[in-house]
Design a protein around this motif. Structure first.
Motif, short mmCIF file in Angstrom:
data_model
loop_
_atom_site.label_atom_id
_atom_site.label_comp_id
_atom_site.label_asym_id
_atom_site.label_seq_id
_atom_site.Cartn_x
_atom_site.Cartn_y
_atom_site.Cartn_z
N ALA A 59 0.61 -1.20 0.16
CA ALA A 59 0.00 -0.11 -0.20
C ALA A 59 0.88 1.32 0.12
N ASP A 60 2.06 1.23 0.94
CA ASP A 60 2.83 2.38 0.64
C ASP A 60 3.43 2.63 -0.58
N ARG A 61 3.77 1.38 -1.25
CA ARG A 61 4.68 1.70 -2.35
C ARG A 61 3.64 2.08 -3.67
N ALA A 62 2.33 1.66 -3.41
CA ALA A 62 1.33 1.92 -4.08
C ALA A 62 1.08 3.53 -4.19
N VAL A 63 0.82 4.13 -2.94
CA VAL A 63 0.66 5.62 -2.76
C VAL A 63 2.04 6.18 -3.44
N ALA A 98 -5.63 15.92 -3.63
CA ALA A 98 -4.91 15.68 -4.79
C ALA A 98 -3.69 16.57 -4.96
N LYS A 99 -4.03 17.86 -4.42
CA LYS A 99 -3.00 18.84 -4.28
C LYS A 99 -1.60 18.39 -3.58
N LYS A 100 -1.72 17.77 -2.47
CA LYS A 100 -0.93 17.22 -1.36
C LYS A 100 -0.18 16.06 -2.10
N MET A 101 -1.11 15.33 -2.89
CA MET A 101 -0.26 14.14 -3.66
C MET A 101 0.63 14.63 -4.93
N VAL A 102 0.15 15.63 -5.48
CA VAL A 102 1.17 16.21 -6.43
C VAL A 102 2.33 16.59 -5.90
N GLU A 103 2.12 17.43 -4.82
CA GLU A 103 3.48 17.94 -4.28
C GLU A 103 4.25 16.53 -3.67
N PHE A 104 3.74 15.69 -3.13
CA PHE A 104 4.39 14.44 -2.73
C PHE A 104 5.36 13.89 -3.90
N GLY A 105 4.35 13.80 -4.86
CA GLY A 105 5.10 12.97 -6.03
C GLY A 105 6.21 13.70 -6.66
N ARG A 106 6.02 15.18 -6.65
CA ARG A 106 7.32 16.03 -6.99
C ARG A 106 8.37 15.67 -5.90
N ASP A 107 7.93 15.61 -4.79
CA ASP A 107 9.17 15.42 -3.81
C ASP A 107 9.81 14.22 -4.03
N LEU A 108 9.05 13.08 -4.38
CA LEU A 108 9.55 11.68 -4.84
C LEU A 108 10.42 11.78 -5.89
N MET A 109 10.12 12.56 -6.93
CA MET A 109 10.69 12.46 -8.25
C MET A 109 12.08 13.34 -8.01
N ARG A 110 12.08 14.17 -7.14
CA ARG A 110 13.29 15.05 -6.76
C ARG A 110 14.10 14.57 -5.94
N GLY A 111 13.51 13.33 -5.17
CA GLY A 111 14.52 12.52 -4.37
C GLY A 111 14.66 13.04 -3.01
N ASP A 112 13.82 13.95 -2.63
CA ASP A 112 13.77 14.60 -1.40
C ASP A 112 12.63 14.49 -0.52
N ALA A 113 11.74 13.42 -0.90
CA ALA A 113 10.78 13.13 0.21
C ALA A 113 10.98 12.61 1.51
N GLU A 114 12.00 11.93 1.63
CA GLU A 114 12.63 11.34 2.61
C GLU A 114 11.70 10.57 3.61
N GLY A 115 10.71 9.70 2.79
CA GLY A 115 9.88 8.97 3.65
C GLY A 115 8.55 9.57 4.06
N ARG A 116 8.38 10.83 3.73
CA ARG A 116 7.28 11.48 4.14
C ARG A 116 6.14 11.22 3.42
N GLY A 117 4.88 11.02 3.90
CA GLY A 117 3.58 10.83 3.18
C GLY A 117 3.07 12.10 2.75
N PRO A 118 1.93 11.98 1.89
CA PRO A 118 1.47 13.25 1.32
C PRO A 118 0.78 14.21 2.59
N GLY A 119 1.24 15.37 2.58
CA GLY A 119 0.79 16.44 3.58
C GLY A 119 1.63 16.36 4.99
N GLU A 120 2.80 15.56 4.88
CA GLU A 120 3.60 15.70 6.19
C GLU A 120 4.66 16.27 5.80
N SER A 121 5.01 17.27 6.89
CA SER A 121 6.16 18.08 6.39
C SER A 121 7.34 17.76 7.13
N ALA A 122 8.37 18.54 6.70
CA ALA A 122 9.86 18.05 6.90
C ALA A 122 10.01 18.43 8.47
#
Length: 122
Positions: A59-63, A98-122
């Motif tokens: 589920a985490d990977r699918a998200v 959806a806005k949070k997921m778009v931002e989370f996806g951008r973070d993942l693609m940049r490689g700086d999401a650091e294990g955070r889920g959508p809407g979680e701050s650094a």
């Protein structure tokens, strides 16, 4: 809420593989990955725990893949980009999510999401 996804540079736990069940077994509502046939409660707890961890990891990977797809669909460089409202409708999300997921996806693609889920701050 699901547990955070491991950082990109951390190794992921390798949970028990999710094996597909034969169609006839899946059609039986009492059948679930053969757990009903395990008589020993220790073995049942062990296998059920393995499945729980595997489903959580899946589920985490699918998200993460959902988020990356949402970010790609919302990319302003795409001639066929979608609005967050369109993405929300397709994914059956609220527009805010959806806005949070778009931002989370951008973070993942940049490689700086650091294990955070959508809407979680650094």
């Amino acid at each position: 809420m699901a547990e955070p996804t491991p950082r990109r540079n951390e190794s992921r736990l390798r949970p028990a593989p999710l094996l597909f069940e034969p169609a006839e077994a899946a059609s039986d509502p009492e059948h679930f990955f053969d757990l009903e046939s395990i008589d020993d409660p220790r073995a049942l707890l062990s296998r059920a725990t393995e499945l729980t961890l595997a489903f959580r990891a899946a589920a985490d990977r699918a998200v993460e893949f959902q988020a990356m797809a949402a970010a790609q669909l919302a990319d302003p460089r795409r001639f066929d980009r979608l609005t967050t409202a369109d993405i929300a409708e397709r994914a059956e999300w609220t527009e805010d999510y959806a806005k949070k997921m778009v931002e989370f996806g951008r973070d993942l693609m940049r490689g700086d999401a650091e294990g955070r889920g959508p809407g979680e701050s650094a």
